[in-house]
Write an enzyme that holds these catalytic residues in place. Structure first.
Site, short mmCIF file in Angstrom:
data_model
loop_
_atom_site.label_atom_id
_atom_site.label_comp_id
_atom_site.label_asym_id
_atom_site.label_seq_id
_atom_site.Cartn_x
_atom_site.Cartn_y
_atom_site.Cartn_z
N GLY A 159 0.82 -1.21 0.00
CA GLY A 159 0.00 0.00 0.00
C GLY A 159 0.85 1.26 0.00
O GLY A 159 1.70 1.43 0.88
N GLY A 204 -0.33 4.41 0.29
CA GLY A 204 -1.11 5.54 0.79
C GLY A 204 -0.26 6.39 1.71
O GLY A 204 0.97 6.36 1.67
N PHE A 205 -0.91 7.14 2.59
CA PHE A 205 -0.18 8.04 3.48
C PHE A 205 0.78 7.28 4.38
O PHE A 205 1.95 7.65 4.52
CB PHE A 205 -1.16 8.86 4.32
CG PHE A 205 -1.95 9.85 3.54
CD1 PHE A 205 -1.36 11.03 3.10
CD2 PHE A 205 -3.28 9.62 3.24
CE1 PHE A 205 -2.09 11.96 2.37
CE2 PHE A 205 -4.01 10.54 2.50
CZ PHE A 205 -3.42 11.71 2.07
N GLU A 239 -18.87 17.41 3.22
CA GLU A 239 -18.16 18.11 2.14
C GLU A 239 -18.90 17.98 0.82
O GLU A 239 -19.05 18.96 0.07
CB GLU A 239 -16.74 17.56 2.03
CG GLU A 239 -15.85 17.94 3.20
CD GLU A 239 -14.58 17.10 3.30
OE1 GLU A 239 -13.71 17.45 4.12
OE2 GLU A 239 -14.45 16.12 2.54
N ASP A 295 -5.68 2.74 8.03
CA ASP A 295 -7.10 2.38 8.22
C ASP A 295 -7.30 0.91 8.55
O ASP A 295 -8.35 0.53 9.07
CB ASP A 295 -7.89 2.71 6.96
CG ASP A 295 -8.08 4.20 6.76
OD1 ASP A 295 -7.69 4.96 7.66
OD2 ASP A 295 -8.59 4.61 5.71
N ALA A 299 -5.66 10.61 7.73
CA ALA A 299 -4.30 10.63 7.18
C ALA A 299 -3.22 10.92 8.24
O ALA A 299 -2.17 10.26 8.22
CB ALA A 299 -4.23 11.65 6.05
#
Length: 438
Positions: A13, A15-16, A172, A301, A317
């Site tokens: 992964g 991601g962040f 949002e 996550d 994040a």
């Protein structure tokens, strides 16, 4: 660990959390293999901006190879992990098997439909670039189809955009969709009035933004209503069909449905032979390793860990980034034969934007709403975007949008079919026929 052996660290992964772990480990004498299903890192907090045509996908994404290009001990593989064998210390991809000395699983999460995956075609979630582009397609296409139908004399369809879930993503999306219909599309259609579009936010709990302080939740709801959003709390969705959302015996017609109600952990968590919580997240040790296998770490996550107050860390994040750095430090301590350190999350605050100059921010006991919170949100998100070019382009886009209300990425790509449209069209035609007969 043998002194003549270069430890191999496999990271699943980009991601962040995965990227932070990789770039911090790159300073050590280790071999790093970074695996991801796509060739790019996505700045997920701004996916809703792509979904609402504010910015283009390339402005919130960056090629993984470009991000890690200066680190010679990082190898990037495009692939999907099929299985993990913690006993043999190996992972299986579609076409190969890799061994590891350390494994960091940062596979993230996906949408959760609470056992009703059949709802997904009618109510897409927002986790990837592909999701954002599909939602953008549906939103813009709804206006075009409504204009076409009204111009042909078949009656005007009532456009309802329904967002399920009142967390940050739902808030949002709702606020921005209301702005689009009332401002960005004003005076562009001849047969319909986009301002008559209903934007409806459904939240199963008693308030929106339930993880924020109660005063900020109230402020967020007030700001949403000022933008024209209809907010319904304590409203449980019991069904989703192509053109409607069902709440018990009540049905709400919908041209576009967006799912923002929950997340499910990556199925890779089940491959680790580790304890899981009720949504499939791995219950990690305080140092982020899994029980019985100190060489395997789970971050982001996919991991669940409680803070000093006994509350689960949020799936955001900043948590993933700090966990990635902490994991790299603990591997470094292993290599130097030093004891590991437990992970402690430093909460720098939470921000959620609602619309133009509307947001809420929580920095410990300091709670801010409105324009100042929105400016804080803008600065933080631009700062953490990867790539100087992306930061400049996004900042210019936001400034222009703030001054003119324009949305610069209003492209309809792919199919021109909308799941809800056949049923909505039939209902509109039937109503028009009944009025003419009367």
């Amino acid at each position: 660990m043998q002194t003549n052996h270069t430890p191999k660290v496999v990271i699943v992964g980009a991601g962040f959390g995965g990227l932070q772990a990789a770039t911090h480990l790159a300073r050590l004498p280790v071999q790093i293999i970074l695996i991801d299903r796509t060739n790019h890192h996505t700045f997920q907090p701004l996916l809703y901006q792509v979904a609402t045509a504010g910015i283009s996908p390339g402005e919130i994404a960056a090629p993984i190879r470009w991000i890690v290009r200066k680190y010679k001990n990082i190898e990037v593989l495009l692939g999907e992990v099929q299985d993990i064998n913690v006993q043999r210390r190996s992972i299986k991809l579609t076409d190969q098997e890799l061994s590891y000395d350390y494994l960091i699983v940062a596979a993230g999460s996906s949408h959760a439909y609470f056992g009703h995956d059949e709802w997904e075609p009618f109510a897409p979630g927002l986790k990837t670039i592909e999701d954002a582009v599909e939602i953008r397609r549906r939103v813009l296409l709804a206006f075009e189809l409504a204009e076409h139908q009204a111009a042909s004399g078949e009656g005007q369809v009532q456009l309802n955009f329904v967002i399920v879930g009142g967390g940050p993503t739902g808030v949002e999306m709702a606020g921005t969709l209301a702005e689009i219909s009332r401002h960005a599309l004003a005076n562009e259609f001849r047969s319909i009035d986009p301002a008559h579009t209903r934007v409806i936010l459904l939240e199963g709990g008693p308030r929106v933004l339930p993880t924020y302080a109660e005063d900020l939740s109230r402020s967020a709801e007030d700001q949403l209503k000022q933008l024209g959003v209809e907010v319904h709390t304590s409203t449980m969705v019991t069904g989703v069909s192509p053109a409607a959302v069902h709440m018990g015996t009540t049905s709400l017609p919908a041209a576009v449905i967006i799912w923002a109600a929950g997340v499910a952990a990556s199925p890779l968590g089940k491959k680790l032979d580790a304890p899981l919580d009720r949504v499939g997240r791995v219950m990690v040790n305080p140092d982020l390793s899994i029980p019985g296998h100190p060489e395997v770490f789970v971050i982001g996550d996919l991991a669940t860990l409680k803070d000093e107050d006994g509350k689960p860390l949020p799936g955001v994040a900043p948590v993933a980034m700090q966990e990635g750095r902490a994991t790299a430090r603990n591997i470094a301590r292993d290599l130097h034969e030093q004891p590991r350190q437990n992970f402690h999350y430093f909460d720098k605050g939470s921000l959620a934007t609602i619309g133009r100059a509307a947001a809420v921010a929580e920095f410990g006991k300091v709670h801010i709403s409105g324009f100042i919170a929105w400016l804080s949100w803008l600065f933080v998100h631009v700062f953490f975007l990867i790539g100087f070019r992306n930061r400049i382009i996004v900042l210019i886009q936001w400034a222009w949008s703030y001054l003119t209300y324009e949305r610069g990425a209003r492209l309809i790509t792919g199919s021109t079919d909308l799941p809800s449209w056949p049923e909505l069209s039939r209902e509109t035609e039937a109503s028009a026929t009944a009025r003419r007969s009367a």
